[in-house]
Design a protein around this motif. Structure first.
Motif, PDB file in Angstrom:
ATOM      1  N   VAL A   1      -4.428   1.288   7.782  1.00 60.38           N
ATOM      2  CA  VAL A   1      -5.427   0.651   6.918  1.00 60.38           C
ATOM      3  C   VAL A   1      -6.601   1.604   6.697  1.00 60.38           C
ATOM      4  O   VAL A   1      -7.006   2.324   7.600  1.00 60.38           O
ATOM      5  CB  VAL A   1      -5.893  -0.715   7.483  1.00 60.38           C
ATOM      6  CG1 VAL A   1      -6.668  -0.546   8.774  1.00 60.38           C
ATOM      7  CG2 VAL A   1      -6.710  -1.475   6.473  1.00 60.38           C
ATOM      8  N   GLU A   2      -7.093   1.617   5.467  1.00 62.14           N
ATOM      9  CA  GLU A   2      -8.283   2.368   5.084  1.00 62.14           C
ATOM     10  C   GLU A   2      -9.191   1.423   4.317  1.00 62.14           C
ATOM     11  O   GLU A   2      -8.855   0.261   4.096  1.00 62.14           O
ATOM     12  CB  GLU A   2      -7.899   3.572   4.212  1.00 62.14           C
ATOM     13  CG  GLU A   2      -7.094   4.617   4.952  1.00 62.14           C
ATOM     14  CD  GLU A   2      -6.740   5.830   4.113  1.00 62.14           C
ATOM     15  OE1 GLU A   2      -6.402   6.855   4.720  1.00 62.14           O
ATOM     16  OE2 GLU A   2      -6.796   5.762   2.861  1.00 62.14           O
TER      17      GLU A   2
ATOM     18  N   ALA B   1       0.588  -6.410   3.837  1.00 59.40           N
ATOM     19  CA  ALA B   1       1.981  -6.296   4.280  1.00 59.40           C
ATOM     20  C   ALA B   1       2.709  -5.051   3.803  1.00 59.40           C
ATOM     21  O   ALA B   1       3.786  -4.746   4.312  1.00 59.40           O
ATOM     22  CB  ALA B   1       2.757  -7.537   3.853  1.00 59.40           C
ATOM     23  N   GLY B   2       2.172  -4.333   2.853  1.00 62.12           N
ATOM     24  CA  GLY B   2       2.863  -3.147   2.356  1.00 62.12           C
ATOM     25  C   GLY B   2       1.903  -2.112   1.819  1.00 62.12           C
ATOM     26  O   GLY B   2       0.739  -2.409   1.505  1.00 62.12           O
ATOM     27  N   ASN B   3       2.389  -0.899   1.710  1.00 61.22           N
ATOM     28  CA  ASN B   3       1.585   0.216   1.218  1.00 61.22           C
ATOM     29  C   ASN B   3       0.929  -0.127  -0.118  1.00 61.22           C
ATOM     30  O   ASN B   3       1.595  -0.587  -1.042  1.00 61.22           O
ATOM     31  CB  ASN B   3       2.472   1.455   1.063  1.00 61.22           C
ATOM     32  CG  ASN B   3       1.669   2.693   0.789  1.00 61.22           C
ATOM     33  OD1 ASN B   3       0.689   2.960   1.465  1.00 61.22           O
ATOM     34  ND2 ASN B   3       2.079   3.457  -0.217  1.00 61.22           N
ATOM     35  N   GLY B   4      -0.389   0.063  -0.214  1.00 59.88           N
ATOM     36  CA  GLY B   4      -1.125  -0.192  -1.451  1.00 59.88           C
ATOM     37  C   GLY B   4      -1.672  -1.601  -1.574  1.00 59.88           C
ATOM     38  O   GLY B   4      -2.454  -1.873  -2.487  1.00 59.88           O
TER      39      GLY B   4
ATOM     40  N   ALA C   1      -3.874  -1.107   2.536  1.00 63.03           N
ATOM     41  CA  ALA C   1      -2.806  -0.654   3.434  1.00 63.03           C
ATOM     42  C   ALA C   1      -2.335   0.720   2.979  1.00 63.03           C
ATOM     43  O   ALA C   1      -2.133   0.954   1.786  1.00 63.03           O
ATOM     44  CB  ALA C   1      -1.647  -1.646   3.430  1.00 63.03           C
ATOM     45  N   THR C   2      -2.176   1.629   3.928  1.00 61.56           N
ATOM     46  CA  THR C   2      -1.707   2.977   3.623  1.00 61.56           C
ATOM     47  C   THR C   2      -0.576   3.342   4.570  1.00 61.56           C
ATOM     48  O   THR C   2      -0.698   3.166   5.779  1.00 61.56           O
ATOM     49  CB  THR C   2      -2.837   4.017   3.768  1.00 61.56           C
ATOM     50  OG1 THR C   2      -3.368   3.944   5.080  1.00 61.56           O
ATOM     51  CG2 THR C   2      -3.948   3.780   2.758  1.00 61.56           C
ATOM     52  N   GLY C   3       0.522   3.789   4.037  1.00 62.17           N
ATOM     53  CA  GLY C   3       1.641   4.218   4.871  1.00 62.17           C
ATOM     54  C   GLY C   3       2.485   3.082   5.411  1.00 62.17           C
ATOM     55  O   GLY C   3       3.250   3.276   6.343  1.00 62.17           O
ATOM     56  N   GLY C   4       2.341   1.896   4.875  1.00 58.39           N
ATOM     57  CA  GLY C   4       3.128   0.747   5.341  1.00 58.39           C
ATOM     58  C   GLY C   4       2.235  -0.444   5.628  1.00 58.39           C
ATOM     59  O   GLY C   4       1.058  -0.469   5.263  1.00 58.39           O
ATOM     60  N   ALA C   5       2.787  -1.420   6.309  1.00 56.90           N
ATOM     61  CA  ALA C   5       2.044  -2.629   6.642  1.00 56.90           C
ATOM     62  C   ALA C   5       0.935  -2.311   7.641  1.00 56.90           C
ATOM     63  O   ALA C   5       1.107  -1.488   8.538  1.00 56.90           O
ATOM     64  CB  ALA C   5       2.987  -3.673   7.222  1.00 56.90           C
ATOM     65  N   ALA C   6      -0.190  -2.971   7.469  1.00 61.32           N
ATOM     66  CA  ALA C   6      -1.313  -2.768   8.374  1.00 61.32           C
ATOM     67  C   ALA C   6      -1.054  -3.471   9.698  1.00 61.32           C
ATOM     68  O   ALA C   6      -0.490  -4.567   9.740  1.00 61.32           O
ATOM     69  CB  ALA C   6      -2.595  -3.303   7.752  1.00 61.32           C
TER      70      ALA C   6
END
Length: 187
Positions: free
Chosen positions: A125-126, A68-71, A166-171
């Motif tokens: 996502v990554e 749901a959030g970055n990281g 998650a990267t840059g925000g929610a996936a």
């Protein structure tokens, strides 16, 4: 005559300055070794060696709300790289894994693996690789060895996890596909 003297003086001074610019400030001595050790390499997500050095890791399907959030991380899947299993890989041999920083899927901004899915890719996502021996994410840009393992009973096990991050925000929903190259080293 003055023009020739001035030109000769300028040429001599510029040659003198150029020589100073290219003076060495130090020397780097590079050493290394090539080992005669030949160890079989295999990997997989099971408790025993797989069938070869190339193998799949299938992450579990997770809800986008888990990222749901970055990281945020979710969907961890354990895998191992096994070194040994043949007579020439002697007990006591130290081995490690080096994830190749030149792998095309490595994101130079995060050190994770970019989502390379060609059809309906999940957004933001990554995939992150974790050195399970120390439970620490690996910065794949760094070209550093994993935690070493020692061949015992003819085999060494190097444990890892792959997981979504998650990267840059929610996936966003969609597919995830990536890959990374690795080498076994003898630290």
């Amino acid at each position: 005559m003055k023009k020739y003297t001035l030109a000769a003086t300028l040429l001599a001074v510029s040659g003198f300055c150029a020589g100073s610019v290219f003076a060495a400030d130090g020397t780097i001595s590079i050493t290394g070794a090539i080992t005669g050790t030949t160890c079989t390499i295999s990997g997989g997500t099971g408790a025993a060696p797989g069938s070869g050095a190339n193998f799949p890791v299938v992450l579990p399907t997770v809800q986008s709300s888990a990222l749901a959030g970055n990281g945020a991380t979710a969907g961890s899947k354990a895998y191992a790289i096994y070194v040994g299993g043949n007579a020439t890989c002697r007990d006591g041999t130290k081995v490690a894994v080096l994830y190749e920083a030149t792998s095309p899927a490595i994101n130079p901004a995060t050190g994770n693996l970019k989502n390379m899915a060609s059809a309906t890719p999940a957004s933001n996502v990554e995939v992150q690789i974790v050195d399970a021996a120390i439970n620490k994410p690996i910065d794949l840009r760094a070209s550093q060895n994993s935690t070493p393992a020692t061949v015992t009973g003819g085999i060494a096990t190097l444990p890892f996890h792959a997981r979504y991050i998650a990267t840059g925000g929610a996936a966003g929903k969609g597919l995830v596909s990536t890959n990374v190259q690795y080498s076994v080293t003898f630290p």
